[in-house]
Design a protein around this motif. Structure first.
Motif, PDB file in Angstrom:
ATOM      1  N   ASN A   1       0.646   1.977  -4.390  1.00 27.62           N
ATOM      2  CA  ASN A   1       0.579   1.893  -5.845  1.00 27.62           C
ATOM      3  C   ASN A   1       1.833   1.298  -6.477  1.00 27.62           C
ATOM      4  N   PRO A   2       3.046   1.815  -6.187  1.00 28.55           N
ATOM      5  CA  PRO A   2       4.231   1.217  -6.817  1.00 28.55           C
ATOM      6  C   PRO A   2       4.482  -0.220  -6.391  1.00 28.55           C
ATOM      7  N   LEU A   3       4.188  -0.559  -5.133  1.00 31.95           N
ATOM      8  CA  LEU A   3       4.401  -1.935  -4.688  1.00 31.95           C
ATOM      9  C   LEU A   3       3.336  -2.871  -5.245  1.00 31.95           C
ATOM     10  N   LEU A   4       2.138  -2.370  -5.490  1.00 28.17           N
ATOM     11  CA  LEU A   4       1.105  -3.161  -6.159  1.00 28.17           C
ATOM     12  C   LEU A   4       1.528  -3.467  -7.593  1.00 28.17           C
ATOM     13  N   GLN A   5       1.990  -2.443  -8.310  1.00 33.47           N
ATOM     14  CA  GLN A   5       2.419  -2.662  -9.696  1.00 33.47           C
ATOM     15  C   GLN A   5       3.626  -3.600  -9.759  1.00 33.47           C
ATOM     16  N   PHE A   6       4.560  -3.424  -8.831  1.00 31.97           N
ATOM     17  CA  PHE A   6       5.715  -4.323  -8.770  1.00 31.97           C
ATOM     18  C   PHE A   6       5.264  -5.754  -8.519  1.00 31.97           C
ATOM     19  N   SER A   7       4.324  -5.939  -7.598  1.00 30.93           N
ATOM     20  CA  SER A   7       3.835  -7.275  -7.261  1.00 30.93           C
ATOM     21  C   SER A   7       3.199  -7.949  -8.470  1.00 30.93           C
ATOM     22  N   LYS A   8       2.403  -7.192  -9.229  1.00 29.59           N
ATOM     23  CA  LYS A   8       1.746  -7.768 -10.402  1.00 29.59           C
ATOM     24  C   LYS A   8       2.762  -8.130 -11.490  1.00 29.59           C
ATOM     25  N   ARG A   9       3.760  -7.286 -11.684  1.00 29.52           N
ATOM     26  CA  ARG A   9       4.798  -7.604 -12.673  1.00 29.52           C
ATOM     27  C   ARG A   9       5.594  -8.830 -12.232  1.00 29.52           C
ATOM     28  N   LEU A  10       5.870  -8.922 -10.953  1.00 23.48           N
ATOM     29  CA  LEU A  10       6.607 -10.066 -10.420  1.00 23.48           C
ATOM     30  C   LEU A  10       5.793 -11.344 -10.608  1.00 23.48           C
ATOM     31  N   ALA A  11       4.501 -11.277 -10.299  1.00 24.74           N
ATOM     32  CA  ALA A  11       3.639 -12.453 -10.433  1.00 24.74           C
ATOM     33  C   ALA A  11       3.520 -12.905 -11.882  1.00 24.74           C
ATOM     34  N   SER A  12       3.614 -11.955 -12.815  1.00 22.69           N
ATOM     35  CA  SER A  12       3.504 -12.308 -14.237  1.00 22.69           C
ATOM     36  C   SER A  12       4.673 -13.170 -14.705  1.00 22.69           C
ATOM     37  N   LYS A  13       5.749 -13.201 -13.919  1.00 22.41           N
ATOM     38  CA  LYS A  13       6.920 -14.022 -14.252  1.00 22.41           C
ATOM     39  C   LYS A  13       6.796 -15.445 -13.711  1.00 22.41           C
ATOM     40  N   GLY A  14       5.756 -15.709 -12.922  1.00 17.42           N
ATOM     41  CA  GLY A  14       5.540 -17.077 -12.483  1.00 17.42           C
ATOM     42  C   GLY A  14       5.365 -17.340 -11.009  1.00 17.42           C
ATOM     43  N   PRO A  15       6.053 -16.616 -10.119  1.00 12.87           N
ATOM     44  CA  PRO A  15       5.919 -16.959  -8.694  1.00 12.87           C
ATOM     45  C   PRO A  15       4.572 -16.549  -8.120  1.00 12.87           C
ATOM     46  N   LYS A  16       4.217 -17.169  -7.013  1.00 12.69           N
ATOM     47  CA  LYS A  16       3.053 -16.750  -6.234  1.00 12.69           C
ATOM     48  C   LYS A  16       3.467 -15.521  -5.436  1.00 12.69           C
ATOM     49  N   VAL A  17       2.666 -14.467  -5.479  1.00 13.14           N
ATOM     50  CA  VAL A  17       2.995 -13.220  -4.790  1.00 13.14           C
ATOM     51  C   VAL A  17       1.835 -12.821  -3.886  1.00 13.14           C
ATOM     52  N   THR A  18       2.153 -12.524  -2.648  1.00 13.17           N
ATOM     53  CA  THR A  18       1.157 -12.027  -1.699  1.00 13.17           C
ATOM     54  C   THR A  18       1.541 -10.614  -1.278  1.00 13.17           C
ATOM     55  N   LEU A  19       0.672  -9.655  -1.569  1.00 11.86           N
ATOM     56  CA  LEU A  19       0.881  -8.266  -1.147  1.00 11.86           C
ATOM     57  C   LEU A  19       0.230  -8.081   0.215  1.00 11.86           C
ATOM     58  N   ILE A  20       1.024  -7.668   1.190  1.00 13.53           N
ATOM     59  CA  ILE A  20       0.546  -7.487   2.561  1.00 13.53           C
ATOM     60  C   ILE A  20       0.343  -5.995   2.821  1.00 13.53           C
ATOM     61  N   ILE A  21      -0.854  -5.635   3.239  1.00 17.31           N
ATOM     62  CA  ILE A  21      -1.154  -4.237   3.537  1.00 17.31           C
ATOM     63  C   ILE A  21      -1.548  -4.127   5.004  1.00 17.31           C
ATOM     64  N   PRO A  22      -0.715  -3.491   5.828  1.00 16.16           N
ATOM     65  CA  PRO A  22      -1.097  -3.284   7.235  1.00 16.16           C
ATOM     66  C   PRO A  22      -2.178  -2.215   7.315  1.00 16.16           C
ATOM     67  N   SER A  23      -3.395  -2.615   7.532  1.00 15.48           N
ATOM     68  CA  SER A  23      -4.483  -1.649   7.585  1.00 15.48           C
ATOM     69  C   SER A  23      -5.684  -2.242   8.286  1.00 15.48           C
ATOM     70  N   THR A  24      -6.184  -1.538   9.264  1.00 17.95           N
ATOM     71  CA  THR A  24      -7.378  -1.954   9.985  1.00 17.95           C
ATOM     72  C   THR A  24      -8.639  -1.444   9.302  1.00 17.95           C
ATOM     73  N   THR A  25      -8.529  -0.330   8.574  1.00 21.93           N
ATOM     74  CA  THR A  25      -9.731   0.328   8.043  1.00 21.93           C
ATOM     75  C   THR A  25      -9.769   0.430   6.526  1.00 21.93           C
ATOM     76  N   ILE A  26      -8.618   0.440   5.835  1.00 26.47           N
ATOM     77  CA  ILE A  26      -8.592   0.675   4.389  1.00 26.47           C
ATOM     78  C   ILE A  26      -8.611  -0.653   3.639  1.00 26.47           C
ATOM     79  N   ARG A  27      -9.396  -0.706   2.566  1.00 31.68           N
ATOM     80  CA  ARG A  27      -9.439  -1.875   1.695  1.00 31.68           C
ATOM     81  C   ARG A  27      -9.402  -1.416   0.244  1.00 31.68           C
ATOM     82  N   PHE A  28      -8.911  -2.306  -0.654  1.00 32.16           N
ATOM     83  CA  PHE A  28      -8.947  -2.002  -2.070  1.00 32.16           C
ATOM     84  C   PHE A  28     -10.385  -1.822  -2.528  1.00 32.16           C
ATOM     85  N   PRO A  29     -10.636  -0.870  -3.432  1.00 29.97           N
ATOM     86  CA  PRO A  29     -11.987  -0.777  -4.000  1.00 29.97           C
ATOM     87  C   PRO A  29     -12.311  -2.040  -4.792  1.00 29.97           C
ATOM     88  N   ALA A  30     -13.587  -2.318  -4.940  1.00 27.82           N
ATOM     89  CA  ALA A  30     -14.014  -3.565  -5.578  1.00 27.82           C
ATOM     90  C   ALA A  30     -13.500  -3.715  -7.000  1.00 27.82           C
TER      91      ALA A  30
END
Length: 225
Positions: free
Chosen positions: A28-57
């Motif tokens: 959650n905090p890294l997702l919010q940080f990523s979105k705030r960072l992206a709002s400033k202009g750069p391309k941001v890729t959030l990497i989640i190490p997970s074989t089974t968990i995915r974001f809800p639709a």
């Protein structure tokens, strides 16, 4: 813009990778940080190490790209906390390195890896690929300060009584402290991981902390060295 009308703005856009430990209190905090960072202009890729968990639709991630890399955990597999941590590091050290290499060779090569501070080894992976590294501490400054003091041997553990963090702050009771410093036999590998967050900070380009500054100003500026 070229004479044919093709713009090169996107090709020159900075690309920042952010990798999180795959539990909700870190995502959650890294997702919010990523979105705030992206709002400033750069391309941001959030990497989640997970074989089974995915974001809800319905999760809002439109500002950023989300990538999943294998973490070695199989659905239904039952491991102890310490076994899972060891497996996670062994697998993700490889899969994260592979993912970064793919990105370095892509149209938008990244220049920075922001990594969850508990994944301290991610800094070495970033530097091997020529990226700057920046740890992101998901816990508050108070918790960071306690772990920092333990790491440097300035506080003996387990802490068995009231604890004074800084002179101007009230005593912290045992019940108010992180359980890892009051019961060191609970999860020894996890204990080593959180204390180890401070082991290679000198190699980081920046240090990022998830905090509400006005509530922790005294701790943030206190010299714990």
């Amino acid at each position: 813009m070229d004479r044919d009308g093709t713009s090169h703005i996107n090709e020159e856009k900075a690309h920042i990778l952010v990798v999180t430990y795959p539990i909700q209190g870190h995502i959650n905090p890294l997702l919010q940080f990523s979105k705030r960072l992206a709002s400033k202009g750069p391309k941001v890729t959030l990497i989640i190490p997970s074989t089974t968990i995915r974001f809800p639709a319905n999760a809002s991630t439109s500002l950023i790209s989300v990538a999943y890399i294998p973490d070695g955990h199989e659905e239904g597999e039952i491991l102890s906390v310490d076994e899972e941590l060891k497996q996670f590091r062994a697998v993700v050290s490889r899969t994260l390195g592979d993912f970064i290499q793919e990105q370095v060779e892509s149209k938008f090569p990244p220049t920075v890896l922001v990594y969850d501070a508990v994944m301290v080894w991610a800094l070495d992976i970033a530097r091997e690929q020529g990226l700057h590294g920046a740890p992101f501490f998901t816990q508050s400054c108070v918790v960071n300060a306690i772990y920092h003091l333990v790491h440097h041997g300035l506080v003996k553990i387990p802490v068995l009584g009231p604890f004074s963090l800084i002179p101007s702050a009230p005593l912290l009771e045992v019940s108010e402290l992180p359980s890892l410093v009051t019961n060191t036999e609970l999860y020894p590998v996890l204990m080593s991981m959180v204390i180890g967050q401070f082991s290679n900070l000198k190699g980081a380009k920046w240090i990022l902390v998830n905090t509400f500054f006005e509530l922790e100003e005294q701790v943030a500026f206190y010299d714990f060295s």
